[in-house]
Design an enzyme around this catalytic site. Structure first.
Site, short mmCIF file in Angstrom:
data_model
loop_
_atom_site.label_atom_id
_atom_site.label_comp_id
_atom_site.label_asym_id
_atom_site.label_seq_id
_atom_site.Cartn_x
_atom_site.Cartn_y
_atom_site.Cartn_z
N ARG A 112 28.83 -10.58 2.65
CA ARG A 112 29.73 -11.59 2.08
C ARG A 112 30.00 -11.32 0.60
O ARG A 112 29.09 -10.96 -0.13
CB ARG A 112 29.09 -12.99 2.24
CG ARG A 112 29.40 -13.62 3.56
CD ARG A 112 28.57 -14.84 3.83
NE ARG A 112 28.57 -15.85 2.76
CZ ARG A 112 27.99 -17.05 2.87
NH1 ARG A 112 27.36 -17.38 4.00
NH2 ARG A 112 28.01 -17.89 1.88
N ARG B 140 21.42 -10.19 2.98
CA ARG B 140 22.01 -10.84 4.17
C ARG B 140 23.22 -10.06 4.67
O ARG B 140 24.01 -9.57 3.89
CB ARG B 140 22.44 -12.27 3.82
CG ARG B 140 23.24 -12.93 4.96
CD ARG B 140 23.22 -14.41 4.90
NE ARG B 140 23.97 -14.94 3.76
CZ ARG B 140 24.05 -16.25 3.49
NH1 ARG B 140 23.45 -17.14 4.26
NH2 ARG B 140 24.73 -16.66 2.44
N ARG C 182 27.22 -31.57 0.18
CA ARG C 182 26.68 -30.78 -0.94
C ARG C 182 26.81 -31.51 -2.26
O ARG C 182 26.39 -30.98 -3.29
CB ARG C 182 27.45 -29.46 -1.03
CG ARG C 182 26.81 -28.32 -0.27
CD ARG C 182 27.74 -27.12 -0.45
NE ARG C 182 27.06 -25.87 -0.44
CZ ARG C 182 26.95 -25.07 0.63
NH1 ARG C 182 27.41 -25.45 1.79
NH2 ARG C 182 26.35 -23.91 0.53
N LYS D 103 19.28 -22.22 6.71
CA LYS D 103 19.96 -23.27 7.47
C LYS D 103 20.66 -22.71 8.70
O LYS D 103 20.47 -23.20 9.81
CB LYS D 103 20.99 -24.00 6.58
CG LYS D 103 20.37 -24.67 5.36
CD LYS D 103 21.41 -25.42 4.53
CE LYS D 103 22.50 -24.54 3.93
NZ LYS D 103 22.04 -23.55 2.94
N ARG E 15 25.67 -19.66 -7.45
CA ARG E 15 25.47 -20.59 -6.33
C ARG E 15 24.14 -21.33 -6.46
O ARG E 15 24.04 -22.50 -6.10
CB ARG E 15 25.54 -19.84 -5.00
CG ARG E 15 26.98 -19.53 -4.60
CD ARG E 15 27.06 -18.36 -3.69
NE ARG E 15 26.51 -18.63 -2.38
CZ ARG E 15 25.95 -17.70 -1.60
NH1 ARG E 15 25.82 -16.46 -2.03
NH2 ARG E 15 25.52 -18.02 -0.42
P1 ADP Z 1 21.66 -20.32 4.80
O1 ADP Z 1 22.50 -20.65 6.00
O2 ADP Z 1 20.77 -21.46 4.40
O3 ADP Z 1 22.46 -19.80 3.65
P2 ADP Z 1 20.67 -18.06 6.40
O4 ADP Z 1 20.18 -18.67 7.65
O5 ADP Z 1 21.96 -17.33 6.43
O6 ADP Z 1 20.69 -19.16 5.21
O7 ADP Z 1 19.53 -17.09 5.84
C1 ADP Z 1 19.71 -16.36 4.62
C2 ADP Z 1 19.15 -14.95 4.76
O8 ADP Z 1 17.71 -15.03 4.87
C3 ADP Z 1 19.61 -14.21 6.01
O9 ADP Z 1 19.70 -12.85 5.67
C4 ADP Z 1 18.49 -14.46 7.02
O10 ADP Z 1 18.40 -13.42 7.98
C5 ADP Z 1 17.26 -14.50 6.12
N1 ADP Z 1 16.21 -15.42 6.58
C6 ADP Z 1 16.34 -16.61 7.23
N2 ADP Z 1 15.13 -17.20 7.43
C7 ADP Z 1 14.21 -16.36 6.87
C8 ADP Z 1 12.79 -16.40 6.75
N3 ADP Z 1 12.05 -17.42 7.23
N4 ADP Z 1 12.19 -15.38 6.13
C9 ADP Z 1 12.90 -14.34 5.63
N5 ADP Z 1 14.25 -14.24 5.71
C10 ADP Z 1 14.90 -15.23 6.32
P1 ADP Z 2 25.25 -20.78 1.91
O1 ADP Z 2 24.91 -19.69 2.85
O2 ADP Z 2 25.26 -20.40 0.49
O3 ADP Z 2 24.51 -22.05 2.14
P2 ADP Z 2 27.81 -21.62 3.04
O4 ADP Z 2 28.22 -20.62 4.03
O5 ADP Z 2 27.33 -22.93 3.51
O6 ADP Z 2 26.80 -20.97 2.02
O7 ADP Z 2 29.01 -21.90 2.02
C1 ADP Z 2 29.70 -20.84 1.39
C2 ADP Z 2 30.64 -21.40 0.32
O8 ADP Z 2 31.60 -22.28 0.93
C3 ADP Z 2 29.96 -22.26 -0.74
O9 ADP Z 2 29.44 -21.49 -1.80
C4 ADP Z 2 31.13 -23.15 -1.19
O10 ADP Z 2 32.01 -22.44 -2.04
C5 ADP Z 2 31.86 -23.40 0.11
N1 ADP Z 2 31.35 -24.63 0.78
C6 ADP Z 2 30.73 -24.73 1.99
N2 ADP Z 2 30.41 -26.00 2.27
C7 ADP Z 2 30.83 -26.74 1.21
C8 ADP Z 2 30.77 -28.12 0.88
N3 ADP Z 2 30.21 -29.02 1.70
N4 ADP Z 2 31.31 -28.50 -0.32
C9 ADP Z 2 31.90 -27.63 -1.14
N5 ADP Z 2 31.97 -26.33 -0.89
C10 ADP Z 2 31.45 -25.86 0.26
#
Ligand code: ADP
Ligand code: ADP
Ligand code: ZN
Length: 214
Positions: A159, A127, A88, A13, A170
């Protein structure tokens, strides 16, 4: 255009959000980034949220709903927003549905990014994040200089919730509490499904095919 990015932790995302915001000029709102900034600044919200975040659990709905209510009312989102990490839960989605009409806003599309759990575990454990919200992967998407952000030059960090135990929690939280939103938004006819495995640029190309229609 107003967009929601829906997908499990690690589905890409944040990675796709940066590219979408650049191309479509929508304001990227990441609730994870907002919460992490509050944790860094030791605000009341940050102190409360941290215990849930570190455990891989969701922060209570009431806190998130307040955050989103404030954020969507700010003038910088008037020409379009993209929510990353919100909603969420069903109560969060319903609250948003109630807030938008008063602001003269509507949700155009939910991009549902799908990635299998095994791949998510690999992605999250490798990551590396920057304070500015940019994420990298030690193998799949490394920065140009090891440990440093390409965008702002800051030191990258691992993280606390990207460590084995919190990752499993998660994923479970996602399946139990967030996944039901796919059906909720399907019924509203706003879901677009995106296959989130494979090349980052290729996935973005699929997303542009959807967003170009708006
Ligand atoms: P989210 O915001 O949904 O948690 P991220 O964008 O932070 O996800 O991506 C999670 C991890 O996967 C990061 O380390 C990112 O660099 C990697 N990543 C993102 N897209 C891809 C992909 N298409 N293939 C492999 N790794 C990816
Ligand atoms: P991810 O990369 O896992 O998608 P985020 O960076 O979006 O994670 O979120 C990290 C943490 O922050 C989540 O595991 C949760 O604890 C909290 N969080 C973020 N957005 C929300 C939400 N909309 N509702 C509840 N908790 C949230
Ligand atoms: Zn940075």
């Amino acid at each position: 255009m107003n967009i929601v990015l829906l997908g499990p932790p690690g589905s890409g995302k944040g990675t796709q959000a940066k590219m979408i915001a650049d191309k479509y000029k929508v304001k990227h709102i990441s609730t994870g980034d907002i919460l992490r900034e509050n944790v860094r600044n030791s605000t009341t919200l940050g102190t409360e949220a941290k215990k849930y975040m570190d455990a891989g659990k969701l922060v209570p709905d009431a806190l998130l709903i307040d955050i989103i209510k404030d954020r969507l009312a700010k003038p910088d989102v008037r020409s379009g927003w993209m929510l990353d990490g919100y909603p969420r839960t069903l109560p969060q989605a319903e609250a948003m549905g109630n807030i938008m009409p008063g602001l003269g806003q509507k949700l155009d599309v939910v991009l549902n990014i799908d990635v299998p759990d095994e791949e998510l575990v690999q992605r999250l454990s490798g990551r590396r994040m920057c304070k500015c919200g940019t994420s990298y992967h030690i193998q799949f998407n490394p920065p140009k200089e090891t440990g440093k952000c390409d965008v702002c030059g800051e030191e990258l960090y691992h993280r606390d919730d990207d460590k084995a135990e919190a990752i499993m929690q998660r994923l479970e939280t996602y399946h139990n509490q967030t996944q039901p939103l796919i059906e909720y938004y399907s019924k509203k006819g706003v879901i677009a499904n995106i296959k989130g495995s494979g090349d980052i640029k290729q996935i973005f190309a699929e997303i542009t095919k959807v967003l170009d229609k708006f």
